[in-house]
Design a protein around this motif. Structure first.
Motif, mmCIF file in Angstrom:
data_model
loop_
_atom_site.group_PDB
_atom_site.id
_atom_site.type_symbol
_atom_site.label_atom_id
_atom_site.label_comp_id
_atom_site.label_asym_id
_atom_site.label_seq_id
_atom_site.Cartn_x
_atom_site.Cartn_y
_atom_site.Cartn_z
ATOM 1 N N LEU A 259 101.850 20.858 91.353
ATOM 2 C CA LEU A 259 101.604 21.441 90.321
ATOM 3 C C LEU A 259 101.285 20.891 89.104
ATOM 4 O O LEU A 259 100.336 21.126 88.308
ATOM 5 N N ASP A 260 101.639 19.676 88.711
ATOM 6 C CA ASP A 260 101.555 18.714 87.779
ATOM 7 C C ASP A 260 99.837 18.386 87.883
ATOM 8 O O ASP A 260 99.233 18.550 86.872
ATOM 9 N N LEU B 19 106.123 19.850 95.680
ATOM 10 C CA LEU B 19 105.550 21.057 94.685
ATOM 11 C C LEU B 19 105.287 20.726 93.339
ATOM 12 O O LEU B 19 104.571 21.005 92.547
ATOM 13 N N ARG B 20 106.431 20.314 92.787
ATOM 14 C CA ARG B 20 106.363 19.940 91.327
ATOM 15 C C ARG B 20 105.352 18.833 90.996
ATOM 16 O O ARG B 20 104.563 18.966 90.234
ATOM 17 N N ARG B 21 105.000 17.706 92.069
ATOM 18 C CA ARG B 21 103.770 16.844 91.662
ATOM 19 C C ARG B 21 102.700 17.550 91.684
ATOM 20 O O ARG B 21 101.828 17.235 91.009
ATOM 21 N N ALA C 245 103.002 30.004 90.954
ATOM 22 C CA ALA C 245 103.056 29.219 89.720
ATOM 23 C C ALA C 245 101.583 29.833 88.936
ATOM 24 O O ALA C 245 101.266 29.029 87.974
ATOM 25 N N ARG D 187 104.123 29.665 97.185
ATOM 26 C CA ARG D 187 104.733 29.127 96.124
ATOM 27 C C ARG D 187 103.826 28.460 95.047
ATOM 28 O O ARG D 187 103.946 28.312 93.953
ATOM 29 N N TRP D 188 102.538 28.112 95.477
ATOM 30 C CA TRP D 188 101.609 27.559 94.596
ATOM 31 C C TRP D 188 100.962 28.882 93.799
ATOM 32 O O TRP D 188 100.719 28.727 92.360
ATOM 33 N N THR E 137 110.264 20.495 97.474
ATOM 34 C CA THR E 137 110.393 20.840 96.050
ATOM 35 C C THR E 137 109.914 19.856 95.182
ATOM 36 O O THR E 137 109.136 20.117 94.156
ATOM 37 N N LEU E 138 109.884 18.485 95.275
ATOM 38 C CA LEU E 138 109.405 17.408 94.584
ATOM 39 C C LEU E 138 108.065 17.369 94.902
ATOM 40 O O LEU E 138 106.918 17.281 93.835
#
Length: 188
Positions: free
Chosen positions: A181-182, A177-179, A27, A23-24, A174-175
């Protein structure tokens, strides 16, 4: 994009762990996932920890350090649970770390010879009621790092980012991963 050295949890390189790394990658990041267990995987945390104890935690850290030897210094070190040991050791001891992602565990910085290195940001993630993650230690570690973020998710599951575990939580993953990735965008 950012280069990441990600270390697996006590169950080894499970399909769920590798999927998380993908998943990383999806991105656009480069993610290295060395196998600290030389192919062994386990069904329970207890079995995996017993295997790690048999190898020795010092050897787990040494294997992680060896995996980093051929990689650039300017990378992010990441670990899930047991994998935090080599990730945090490298972030603290190997010059040039871009940052650290400590998932579901952390170790007091003095365990690796002293304070957290200045200028190395970190994110720490765990479920709020996960006893195996030792959330009080994670809070303490986050408090010792100038550029640290601690994220706690509702629940008590351990290894919640691994789809193959009973604790898997898609919403929390999911949360997370979003954090992360930021974070990777900021430090990359």
């Amino acid at each position: 994009m950012t280069e990441i050295l990600l270390f697996h949890h006590a169950l080894g390189q499970t399909p769920g762990f590798l999927e998380f790394a993908d998943r990383w990658r999806g991105a656009g990041h480069t993610v290295h996932t060395p196998d600290l267990y030389e192919g062994a995987t386990f069904e329970s945390v207890e079995e995996g920890v017993a295997h790690a104890e048999g190898i020795g935690f010092g050897e787990i850290i040494r294997r992680g350090t060896a995996a980093a030897a051929s990689l650039p210094e300017r990378i992010v070190y990441a670990g899930v649970s047991l994998g935090v040991l080599p990730a945090q050791s490298l972030a603290q001891r190997r010059p040039g770390a871009r940052g650290a992602l400590l998932l579901e565990s952390a170790v007091p910085p003095e365990s690796f010879g002293g304070p957290w290195p200045a200028g190395v940001p970190a994110q720490l993630h765990a479920m709020a009621d996960d006893e195996l993650a030792e959330v009080p230690v994670m809070r303490e570690v986050a408090g010792q790092i100038d550029a640290a973020e601690l994220f706690l998710y509702p629940g008590g599951g351990h290894l919640f980012t691994d789809r193959g575990t009973k604790a898997y939580d898609e919403a929390a993953t999911t949360l997370l991963l979003r954090r992360t990735l930021d974070f990777l965008d900021r430090v990359g």
